[in-house]
Design a protein around this motif. Structure first.
Motif, mmCIF file in Angstrom:
data_model
loop_
_atom_site.group_PDB
_atom_site.id
_atom_site.type_symbol
_atom_site.label_atom_id
_atom_site.label_comp_id
_atom_site.label_asym_id
_atom_site.label_seq_id
_atom_site.Cartn_x
_atom_site.Cartn_y
_atom_site.Cartn_z
ATOM 1 N N THR A 1 0.817 -1.213 0.000
ATOM 2 C CA THR A 1 0.000 0.000 0.000
ATOM 3 C C THR A 1 0.848 1.260 0.000
ATOM 4 O O THR A 1 0.486 2.268 -0.623
ATOM 5 N N GLY A 2 2.013 1.219 0.675
ATOM 6 C CA GLY A 2 2.891 2.383 0.671
ATOM 7 C C GLY A 2 3.465 2.675 -0.701
ATOM 8 O O GLY A 2 3.500 3.832 -1.148
ATOM 9 N N MET A 3 3.901 1.629 -1.400
ATOM 10 C CA MET A 3 4.432 1.828 -2.754
ATOM 11 C C MET A 3 3.343 2.321 -3.701
ATOM 12 O O MET A 3 3.573 3.217 -4.521
ATOM 13 N N TRP A 4 2.165 1.749 -3.591
ATOM 14 C CA TRP A 4 1.072 2.156 -4.467
ATOM 15 C C TRP A 4 0.695 3.618 -4.221
ATOM 16 O O TRP A 4 0.488 4.393 -5.165
ATOM 17 N N SER A 5 0.610 4.007 -2.965
ATOM 18 C CA SER A 5 0.274 5.401 -2.645
ATOM 19 C C SER A 5 1.333 6.365 -3.162
ATOM 20 O O SER A 5 1.013 7.446 -3.669
ATOM 21 N N SER A 6 2.608 5.972 -3.041
ATOM 22 C CA SER A 6 3.682 6.847 -3.519
ATOM 23 C C SER A 6 3.649 6.989 -5.036
ATOM 24 O O SER A 6 3.869 8.080 -5.575
ATOM 25 N N LEU A 7 3.360 5.900 -5.736
ATOM 26 C CA LEU A 7 3.285 5.965 -7.194
ATOM 27 C C LEU A 7 2.119 6.834 -7.650
ATOM 28 O O LEU A 7 2.193 7.485 -8.700
ATOM 29 N N ARG A 8 1.042 6.855 -6.865
ATOM 30 C CA ARG A 8 -0.080 7.711 -7.213
ATOM 31 C C ARG A 8 0.286 9.181 -7.088
ATOM 32 O O ARG A 8 -0.244 10.025 -7.828
ATOM 33 N N ARG A 9 1.177 9.505 -6.167
ATOM 34 C CA ARG A 9 1.547 10.900 -5.965
ATOM 35 C C ARG A 9 2.747 11.316 -6.800
ATOM 36 O O ARG A 9 2.960 12.515 -7.005
ATOM 37 N N MET A 10 3.524 10.354 -7.257
ATOM 38 C CA MET A 10 4.690 10.664 -8.080
ATOM 39 C C MET A 10 4.602 9.845 -9.364
ATOM 40 O O MET A 10 4.882 8.640 -9.352
ATOM 41 N N PRO A 11 4.205 10.454 -10.474
ATOM 42 C CA PRO A 11 4.126 9.710 -11.732
ATOM 43 C C PRO A 11 5.456 9.051 -12.072
ATOM 44 O O PRO A 11 6.531 9.524 -11.687
ATOM 45 N N THR B 1 8.648 10.907 -13.188
ATOM 46 C CA THR B 1 9.243 11.907 -12.311
ATOM 47 C C THR B 1 9.813 11.320 -11.017
ATOM 48 O O THR B 1 10.366 12.065 -10.212
ATOM 49 N N ILE B 2 9.663 10.011 -10.826
ATOM 50 C CA ILE B 2 10.074 9.415 -9.547
ATOM 51 C C ILE B 2 11.558 9.626 -9.248
ATOM 52 O O ILE B 2 11.913 10.064 -8.145
ATOM 53 N N PRO B 3 12.490 9.323 -10.185
ATOM 54 C CA PRO B 3 13.919 9.500 -9.835
ATOM 55 C C PRO B 3 14.249 10.922 -9.393
ATOM 56 O O PRO B 3 15.013 11.128 -8.450
ATOM 57 N N HIS B 4 13.665 11.914 -10.085
ATOM 58 C CA HIS B 4 13.958 13.298 -9.723
ATOM 59 C C HIS B 4 13.334 13.666 -8.375
ATOM 60 O O HIS B 4 14.000 14.265 -7.518
ATOM 61 N N GLN B 5 12.063 13.285 -8.176
ATOM 62 C CA GLN B 5 11.377 13.711 -6.961
ATOM 63 C C GLN B 5 11.902 13.000 -5.718
ATOM 64 O O GLN B 5 11.802 13.540 -4.611
ATOM 65 N N LEU B 6 12.448 11.819 -5.871
ATOM 66 C CA LEU B 6 13.005 11.126 -4.711
ATOM 67 C C LEU B 6 14.272 11.792 -4.189
ATOM 68 O O LEU B 6 14.640 11.607 -3.031
ATOM 69 N N THR B 7 14.949 12.533 -5.028
ATOM 70 C CA THR B 7 16.211 13.156 -4.617
ATOM 71 C C THR B 7 16.133 14.676 -4.522
ATOM 72 O O THR B 7 16.938 15.277 -3.809
ATOM 73 N N ALA B 8 15.182 15.295 -5.218
ATOM 74 C CA ALA B 8 15.155 16.755 -5.290
ATOM 75 C C ALA B 8 14.006 17.382 -4.522
ATOM 76 O O ALA B 8 13.882 18.605 -4.514
ATOM 77 N N THR B 9 13.148 16.590 -3.898
ATOM 78 C CA THR B 9 12.050 17.147 -3.121
ATOM 79 C C THR B 9 12.154 16.670 -1.676
ATOM 80 O O THR B 9 12.678 15.583 -1.399
ATOM 81 N N ALA B 10 11.625 17.463 -0.769
ATOM 82 C CA ALA B 10 11.660 17.092 0.646
ATOM 83 C C ALA B 10 10.831 15.843 0.903
ATOM 84 O O ALA B 10 11.227 14.963 1.676
ATOM 85 N N TYR B 11 9.680 15.742 0.240
ATOM 86 C CA TYR B 11 8.830 14.571 0.422
ATOM 87 C C TYR B 11 9.554 13.310 -0.055
ATOM 88 O O TYR B 11 9.530 12.273 0.623
ATOM 89 N N GLY B 12 10.201 13.403 -1.218
ATOM 90 C CA GLY B 12 10.909 12.242 -1.752
ATOM 91 C C GLY B 12 12.079 11.816 -0.879
ATOM 92 O O GLY B 12 12.282 10.619 -0.630
#
Length: 348
Positions: free
Chosen positions: A261-271, A274-285
C-alpha cells in the motif's frame, strides 16, 4: 521441574499443601533504563522538529509555517493511536497461545491506553487549533475560530479526532479492552480521509490505500511493545516463545500489506517519469527514501528475531532484537509524521 516434599507439620504428618504463590510483581524501571527511554523520546522528538529544515534544504521548496511543531503533534497523535490498538491486538494473540497464563492483573501487563488517550487528546486539540487558524500555528486564543471547524471538512475531521481521544480515555477506564480499539479506528479513518482531500484525483482510492496502510502500521508498531511486555510478565519460556512466534507470523503479513500500500500510494503521488527526480530533489521524496530504509532495517531486525526464536537454546533471546525493532518502529512513526508536514510532490 523438581518436586519438593513439604516439611512435616507439628504432629509429624504432612502439612497441608501451601497455596500457590502469587505471581511476582513486575520489576520497576531501573534508573539506567529510564534514562535510555527518555533519551530515545528526546531523539524521536528532534526528528519532527528539525526534520522539515533538513529535508527542505536545497530543494527550493517552502515549508508551511510551524511545520516542525505540526509534525511533532502528529507524531504524538500517531503514537497515541498505536498503544490501545496494539494492546487489543496483542491480547487477542495471547488468548490463542496454548497454556498461556491468562488471568487477571497478575498475568497481564498494565495498559497504557489511558496515558495514550490523554497525550492523543492534547495533540489532537493542538492540531484542531491549527486548522481553526487557517492552517497556521496560533499564538493567541483570539486567533482560533472554533466555530469555523464545523464549516470545513478538515475542521470536522479534526473535531472527530479530538472526540475520539476523549472517548478513548473513558474506554480506558472500563474493563472491556475490546471497546478501546474503536476510538483508535475512528482516528485512523479520519487520518485516511484528511490526507486525501476531495480535490485530489481519485480521493476514495487514496483514502482506501491509506486506511489499510495505517491500520497495518498501527497494529504492527503498537502490538510489538505489548507482546514483549506480556512475555516478560509471564516469565514462561514456552508460552512466551509461542506468543512471539505467533506475532512474527502475523507481522510478516502486516509488513507485506504496509509495503504494497505504501508503494502504491507513492506511485499515485509521483508519476513514473518523475520518480527519480522527486526522490532526490524534493523534501517529500527524500523523507520517503529515509522511511523506506528505516522500514527495511525494521524488517531485518524482525527476521533476526525470528531466526533467534527458531535456533536459540532459549527462545526468549529473540526479545533482544525485538526491543531494537521497537526503537526502530518509533523512529518510523516520527518520520511518517514528518511526511505529513512536508509539501506534497508536484504532479507534472
Amino acid at each position: 521441574m523438581s518436586l519438593i516434599r513439604p516439611p512435616a507439620g507439628p504432629s509429624g504428618g504432612d502439612a497441608a499443601p501451601s497455596p500457590v504463590p502469587a505471581a511476582a510483581p513486575a520489576r520497576r524501571l531501573s534508573p539506567g533504563r529510564a534514562v535510555a527511554v527518555l533519551a530515545l523520546v528526546a531523539v524521536a522528538a528532534l526528528i519532527p522538529l528539525l526534520g522539515p529544515a533538513a529535508a527542505l534544504h536545497g530543494t527550493g521548496e517552502a515549508a508551511a509555517p510551524g511545520a516542525g511543531r505540526i509534525a511533532l503533534l502528529r507524531t504524538v497523535l500517531f503514537a497515541a493511536v498505536c498503544f490501545p490498538a496494539g494492546e487489543w491486538f496483542a491480547g487477542r494473540l495471547a488468548r490463542r497461545v496454548p497454556g498461556a497464563p491468562l488471568g487477571d492483573a497478575p498475568d497481564a501487563p498494565r495498559g497504557w491506553a489511558l496515558f495514550a488517550a490523554g497525550a492523543g487528546f492534547a495533540a489532537a486539540l493542538g492540531l484542531a487549533s491549527v486548522v481553526a487558524t487557517g492552517n497556521l500555528v496560533p499564538h493567541r486564543l483570539g486567533e482560533i475560530d472554533v466555530g469555523g471547524l464545523y464549516r470545513t471538512r478538515d475542521g470536522a475531521l479534526a473535531l472527530l479526532e479530538v472526540n475520539a481521544f476523549a472517548v478513548a480515555g473513558l474506554c480506558a477506564l472500563s474493563c472491556r479492552p475490546a471497546g478501546r480499539v474503536w476510538p483508535s479506528a475512528a482516528v485512523v479513518v479520519a487520518e485516511a480521509l484528511r490526507v486525501h482531500p476531495a480535490t485530489e484525483h481519485s480521493p476514495s482510492a487514496g483514502s482506501g490505500l491509506t486506511l489499510v496502510h495505517l491500520t497495518c502500521a498501527v497494529l504492527w508498531a503498537g502490538g510489538l511493545p505489548h507482546v514483549l511486555r506480556t512475555v516478560r510478565r509471564w516469565r514462561a519460556p514456552g508460552p512466551g516463545a509461542a506468543l512471539l512466534g505467533l506475532y512474527a507470523r502475523v507481522a510478516a503479513v502486516l509488513l507485506a500489506a504496509i509495503t504494497a500500500t505504501g508503494m502504491w500510494s507513492s506511485l499515485r503521488r509521483m508519476p513514473a517519469g518523475t520518480i527519480p527526480h522527486q526522490l532526490t530533489a524534493t523534501a517529500y521524496g527524500r523523507t520517503l527514501v529515509a522511511k523506506v530504509f528505516l522500514v527495511a532495517a525494521v524488517a531485518v531486525l524482525a527476521l533476526w528475531a525470528r531466526r533467534r526464536l527458531r535456533r536459540a537454546d532459549d527462545p526468549l533471546g529473540a526479545c533482544v532484537p525485538a526491543r531494537a525493532e521497537v526503537v526502530a518502529l518509533g523512529v518510523v512513526v516520527a518520520v511518517s509524521a514528518l511526511l505529513t508536514a512536508l509539501p506534497l510532490p508536484i504532479r507534472w
